[in-house]
Motif scaffolding. Structure first.
Motif, mmCIF file in Angstrom:
data_model
loop_
_atom_site.group_PDB
_atom_site.id
_atom_site.type_symbol
_atom_site.label_atom_id
_atom_site.label_comp_id
_atom_site.label_asym_id
_atom_site.label_seq_id
_atom_site.Cartn_x
_atom_site.Cartn_y
_atom_site.Cartn_z
ATOM 1 N N MET A 71 0.855 -1.196 0.000
ATOM 2 C CA MET A 71 0.000 0.000 0.000
ATOM 3 C C MET A 71 0.895 1.251 0.000
ATOM 4 N N ASP A 72 0.665 2.177 -0.943
ATOM 5 C CA ASP A 72 1.489 3.392 -0.920
ATOM 6 C C ASP A 72 0.857 4.430 0.012
ATOM 7 N N LYS A 73 1.578 5.540 0.227
ATOM 8 C CA LYS A 73 1.142 6.506 1.237
ATOM 9 C C LYS A 73 -0.209 7.135 0.873
ATOM 10 N N ALA A 74 -0.416 7.370 -0.428
ATOM 11 C CA ALA A 74 -1.683 7.988 -0.845
ATOM 12 C C ALA A 74 -2.858 7.060 -0.524
ATOM 13 N N GLN A 75 -2.658 5.750 -0.786
ATOM 14 C CA GLN A 75 -3.740 4.790 -0.479
ATOM 15 C C GLN A 75 -3.974 4.720 1.025
ATOM 16 N N GLN A 76 -2.865 4.704 1.766
ATOM 17 C CA GLN A 76 -2.982 4.624 3.230
ATOM 18 C C GLN A 76 -3.700 5.861 3.771
ATOM 19 N N ASP A 77 -3.357 7.037 3.238
ATOM 20 C CA ASP A 77 -4.012 8.273 3.684
ATOM 21 C C ASP A 77 -5.503 8.247 3.369
ATOM 22 N N ALA A 78 -5.852 7.677 2.219
ATOM 23 C CA ALA A 78 -7.280 7.604 1.852
ATOM 24 C C ALA A 78 -8.033 6.746 2.871
ATOM 25 N N LEU A 79 -7.404 5.658 3.314
ATOM 26 C CA LEU A 79 -8.060 4.783 4.298
ATOM 27 C C LEU A 79 -8.134 5.458 5.668
ATOM 28 N N LYS A 80 -7.069 6.183 6.020
ATOM 29 C CA LYS A 80 -7.081 6.926 7.289
ATOM 30 C C LYS A 80 -8.189 7.972 7.267
ATOM 31 N N LYS A 81 -8.297 8.658 6.132
ATOM 32 C CA LYS A 81 -9.316 9.716 6.016
ATOM 33 C C LYS A 81 -10.725 9.129 6.142
ATOM 34 N N ALA A 82 -10.943 7.994 5.478
ATOM 35 C CA ALA A 82 -12.270 7.368 5.537
ATOM 36 C C ALA A 82 -12.615 6.976 6.973
ATOM 37 N N ALA A 83 -11.633 6.445 7.706
ATOM 38 C CA ALA A 83 -11.876 6.058 9.107
ATOM 39 C C ALA A 83 -12.154 7.313 9.947
ATOM 40 N N GLY A 84 -11.415 8.378 9.695
ATOM 41 C CA GLY A 84 -11.611 9.628 10.445
ATOM 42 C C GLY A 84 -12.989 10.220 10.208
ATOM 43 N N ILE A 85 -13.427 10.213 8.956
ATOM 44 C CA ILE A 85 -14.748 10.778 8.628
ATOM 45 C C ILE A 85 -15.853 9.932 9.272
ATOM 46 N N GLU A 86 -15.670 8.628 9.234
ATOM 47 C CA GLU A 86 -16.670 7.737 9.854
ATOM 48 C C GLU A 86 -16.766 8.004 11.366
ATOM 49 N N ALA A 87 -15.605 8.140 12.005
ATOM 50 C CA ALA A 87 -15.588 8.331 13.469
ATOM 51 C C ALA A 87 -16.184 9.676 13.865
ATOM 52 N N ALA A 88 -16.057 10.663 13.015
ATOM 53 C CA ALA A 88 -16.596 11.999 13.347
ATOM 54 C C ALA A 88 -18.110 11.949 13.556
ATOM 55 N N LYS A 89 -18.772 10.936 12.974
ATOM 56 C CA LYS A 89 -20.232 10.805 13.140
ATOM 57 C C LYS A 89 -20.603 10.495 14.588
ATOM 58 N N LEU A 90 -19.620 10.017 15.384
ATOM 59 C CA LEU A 90 -19.914 9.651 16.777
ATOM 60 C C LEU A 90 -20.060 10.863 17.688
ATOM 61 N N ILE A 91 -19.618 12.019 17.226
ATOM 62 C CA ILE A 91 -19.651 13.214 18.085
ATOM 63 C C ILE A 91 -20.977 13.946 17.883
#
Ligand code: 5RP
Length: 232
Positions: free
Chosen positions: A1-21
């Motif tokens: 996995m390159d850094k761009a792909q990894q960042d995309a997955l990190k971003k998706a997890a971050g956006i999902e978690a923001a729904k908890l607030i």
């Protein structure tokens, strides 16, 4: 996995978690590149949706980013509890044992975590492992006598390395301590290791977070998936 792909997955997890607030909550905000995406999304919700909540941050870096979005940040001692803390992690196994501290914020992260009703981690799929320990285990150490602590770790075969900054000086944490990374490769008995580390004079805290997390949101190419800890 390159850094761009990894960042995309990190971003998706971050956006999902923001729904908890939710409005009115007190939320713990962790540290690291995945949490940056979370805070960006919370900033968007503050400005576009009028979200109002109080934050307690696990580092000055996160505090600056959050306050830049107008998020109300208070000192941990100014709240009586934290509803949920969302943080990153460096590794997590199927028993919900994890390593944190890659960003040198492990001490504040652990203090915020243990004062939180719920703990949620956001990671990309590369962080989910069979056995923790390939990621060097960070240990926060008081500068006075740190050389002796490092020698004790060497004798025990922990392969310690004092973390250095780009300026050639030791990294300093938000509490002005050092970070020593233990290159263990695998940790088969994390409870024993945690006990040994925390009883070493000069150690302030270590990055083993054992069975503390309630949920892990994993950024996966098929969309974020949630691992729930039923043994906590
Ligand atoms: C900081 C941490 C981070 O949460 C951990 O290092 C993960 O960071 P990233 O999201 O940048 O991969 O423990 O001390």
């Amino acid at each position: 996995m390159d850094k761009a792909q990894q960042d995309a997955l990190k971003k998706a997890a971050g956006i999902e978690a923001a729904k908890l607030i939710e409005n009115g909550m007190t939320a713990g905000l962790g540290t690291g590149s995945t949490v940056r995406f979370l805070v960006d999304e919370l900033g968007r919700r503050v400005s576009e949706e009028g979200l109002r909540f109080t934050g307690v941050t696990t580092s000055r870096r996160t505090q600056e980013q959050a306050e830049g979005y107008g998020i109300h940040i208070v000192n941990i001692d100014d709240v009586d509890h934290i509803d949920v803390t969302i943080d990153g992690a460096d590794e997590v196994d199927k028993n919900f044992n994890g390593i944190k501290g890659g960003g040198a914020a492990l001490l504040w992260e652990k203090i915020v975590a243990i004062n939180s009703d719920r703990i949620v981690w956001i990671v990309d799929e590369s962080k989910v492992v069979d056995t923790i320990g390939r990621f060097p285990l960070p240990v926060e150490v008081i500068p006075f006598g740190a050389g002796h602590v490092i020698k004790k770790f060497e004798v025990k075969g922990y392969k310690p390395v004092l973390r250095m900054a780009a300026d050639g000086k030791p990294v300093r944490t938000d509490e002005n301590n050092y970070v020593v990374d233990l290159h263990l490769e695998r940790i088969d008995h994390p409870q024993d290791l945690a006990q040994d580390l925390i009883t070493t004079v000069g150690v302030v805290e270590h990055g083993l977070f054992l069975n503390m997390v309630d949920k892990v949101i994993v950024g996966d190419p098929n969309g974020p998936r949630v691992l729930t800890n039923s043994n906590k």
